[in-house]
Design an enzyme around this catalytic site. Sequence first.
Site, PDB file in Angstrom:
ATOM      1  N   ASP A  40       0.835  -1.202   0.000  1.00 49.51           N
ATOM      2  CA  ASP A  40       0.000   0.000   0.000  1.00 49.51           C
ATOM      3  C   ASP A  40       0.862   1.241   0.000  1.00 49.51           C
ATOM      4  OD1 ASP A  40      -2.222  -1.529   0.131  1.00 49.51           O
ATOM      5  OD2 ASP A  40      -2.596  -1.232   2.272  1.00 49.51           O
ATOM      6  N   LYS A  62      -3.524   3.423  -3.316  1.00 51.05           N
ATOM      7  CA  LYS A  62      -4.203   4.531  -3.986  1.00 51.05           C
ATOM      8  C   LYS A  62      -3.318   5.760  -3.925  1.00 51.05           C
ATOM      9  CE  LYS A  62      -8.102   6.036  -2.164  1.00 51.05           C
ATOM     10  NZ  LYS A  62      -9.517   6.148  -1.842  1.00 51.05           N
ATOM     11  N   MET A 177      -9.599   7.626   9.904  1.00 50.78           N
ATOM     12  CA  MET A 177     -10.166   8.129   8.640  1.00 50.78           C
ATOM     13  C   MET A 177     -11.216   9.205   8.862  1.00 50.78           C
ATOM     14  SD  MET A 177     -10.587   4.428   6.723  1.00 50.78           S
ATOM     15  CE  MET A 177     -11.290   3.611   8.156  1.00 50.78           C
TER      16      MET A 177
HETATM   17  N1  SAH Z   1      -4.530  -0.598   9.167  1.00 45.81           N
HETATM   18  C1  SAH Z   1      -4.207   0.763   9.541  1.00 45.81           C
HETATM   19  C2  SAH Z   1      -5.355   1.716   9.317  1.00 45.81           C
HETATM   20  C3  SAH Z   1      -5.737   1.870   7.874  1.00 45.81           C
HETATM   21  S1  SAH Z   1      -7.048   2.997   7.627  1.00 45.81           S
HETATM   22  C4  SAH Z   1      -3.749   0.775  10.996  1.00 45.81           C
HETATM   23  O1  SAH Z   1      -3.860  -0.221  11.692  1.00 45.81           O
HETATM   24  O2  SAH Z   1      -3.222   1.802  11.429  1.00 45.81           O
HETATM   25  C5  SAH Z   1      -6.174   4.496   7.293  1.00 45.81           C
HETATM   26  C6  SAH Z   1      -6.316   5.432   8.457  1.00 45.81           C
HETATM   27  O3  SAH Z   1      -5.400   5.066   9.461  1.00 45.81           O
HETATM   28  C7  SAH Z   1      -5.992   6.864   8.143  1.00 45.81           C
HETATM   29  O4  SAH Z   1      -7.097   7.522   7.583  1.00 45.81           O
HETATM   30  C8  SAH Z   1      -5.682   7.396   9.513  1.00 45.81           C
HETATM   31  O5  SAH Z   1      -6.840   7.647  10.266  1.00 45.81           O
HETATM   32  C9  SAH Z   1      -4.987   6.218  10.150  1.00 45.81           C
HETATM   33  N2  SAH Z   1      -3.534   6.328  10.025  1.00 45.81           N
HETATM   34  C10 SAH Z   1      -2.701   5.556   9.324  1.00 45.81           C
HETATM   35  N3  SAH Z   1      -1.423   5.936   9.509  1.00 45.81           N
HETATM   36  C11 SAH Z   1      -1.465   6.966  10.365  1.00 45.81           C
HETATM   37  C12 SAH Z   1      -0.478   7.790  10.980  1.00 45.81           C
HETATM   38  N4  SAH Z   1       0.817   7.613  10.716  1.00 45.81           N
HETATM   39  N5  SAH Z   1      -0.884   8.771  11.825  1.00 45.81           N
HETATM   40  C13 SAH Z   1      -2.185   8.954  12.099  1.00 45.81           C
HETATM   41  N6  SAH Z   1      -3.162   8.206  11.551  1.00 45.81           N
HETATM   42  C14 SAH Z   1      -2.804   7.220  10.708  1.00 45.81           C
END
Ligand code: SAH
Length: 507
Positions: A40, A62, A177
């Site tokens: 990803d 994406k 998100m």
């Molecule tokens: N599987 C991922 C989440 C994927 S959904 C996990 O466990 O973290 C994508 C969302 O994750 C983003 O919209 C945001 O809300 C959050 N996210 C991912 N990376 C992030 C980061 N470094 N800092 C803050 N939020 C993050």
Amino acid sequence: MSAPARPGIVYLVGAGPGDPGLMTARSLELIASAEVILHDRLIPAGALAGARDDAELVYVGKEPGSAAMPQREIEELMVARARDGRSVVRLKGGDPFVFGRGGEEAEALAAAGVDFEVVPGVTSGVAASAYAGIPVTHRDDAGAVAFVTGHEDPAKDESALDWDALAQFPGTLVLYMGVGRAGEIASALIAAGRAADEPAAAIERGTLPGQRTVSSTLGGLADAIAVAGLRPPAILLVGPVAARRDAIAWLESRPLHGRRVVVTRARAQASGLARTLAALGAEVIELPAIRIEPRLDSEEVRAAVADLHAYALVCLTSPNGVRLLFEAMVAQGRDARALANATVAAIGPGTAAALRERGVIADVVPERFVAEELVEALADVDVHGKPALIARAAEAREVLPQALRERGAKVDVVALYETVAEEPSPDALDAAQEADYVTFTSSSTVKNLLAAVGERFPSGARVVSIGPVTSAAAREEGLTVEVEAERHDPEGLVEALLADAAAEPRT
Ligand code: SAH
């Protein structure tokens, strides 16, 4: 569990929230051994650096503004590669089963009869909070934590989430998100009974360089986000624990927090310095000005290595020189014993360490890391009439060979590598414009960087030099050197930079 990726298996692997240091040992092992990696966008920088040279790397995420590979195609690709008998890593940001569609992918694999394993990752909701100084649970005021998707519009009737129940939830809410919908989310929670003055926070780019945290109340969160201009990826956090950041925030108190530091070393050498600076809180921009080009197939190198045992003195002037000399030795079927007859001199501690790693303890190491000091340190070594080898970069100062020749040594100077100019990447150069510091570790980096960037040298940055020779080169290019290391190695440079940062409060 520890073993390389096996053929015919798909590994659904979490890559953590962004800080490469938060990748699990298992994820690194699988990345290093997989034949196919489907990844990803939100994976840590350099996450794929350890992949096999022959691995098939497929980006399936994406790009902002363009379409992702449809989920069904991703699943079909995983199944097809596994059925071909290949080992497949499906690498996802954070944890694969927390809002990562990992559950769907596992179901698709199960339905296709393909074997798979799941490797959890550090999820961003917990990690970004921790880096912001917010414990998601706390004995005193949060006995539960909920991970909530903020993707859905709470105002819509078909919202699958029960916002009334979430408002009543007895603990911390962590919303993924949701940064673009913070206003609607807060309104829905307040309308359903959550207190508008409950502490809340939003954390952007958690665990990544430049992480930003906004503290507020539930009622004020959307405005605070708008004022700060926070953008995805970010999490929202609602609960009394958000107020504990006042006491716990640690990220911002690291000595180089908020400082942008440019590292101009060749990429192969830069990582140690870059990592040290990043660990101290700096936002590091790598702007390599030079690249190391080995020259191991020259006749002079071949001859010197073939005669290595005949030299009474062998001088090495950089860790790269050590690495390449040993490569040239191995190419001729030789090892450290070829140096058995020689007095081995290293120009500084880094070079000595590179020798030690290869089983050779240097006989002579000056305390300060310049050619003049090595000449002095060699004063007691009898070189008169004896063959001496200086193995080094093609373009280097003549101080050492001259001094040894004056003392009657028969000196061979051999170029193991050349440092050639590297074109800086436009993105890195843009980022460097706002730098607080530019670090130089050699005169060749000074000359090459200025030749490459010219007018775009960051005008507001303080110049940090590793020592007097590098400083002189910088002054020759019209720069003002604000900081010069007392110890002329990367650690000394970091020390000098830290002292300067402590004395120069952030503006
Ligand atoms: N599987 C991922 C989440 C994927 S959904 C996990 O466990 O973290 C994508 C969302 O994750 C983003 O919209 C945001 O809300 C959050 N996210 C991912 N990376 C992030 C980061 N470094 N800092 C803050 N939020 C993050």
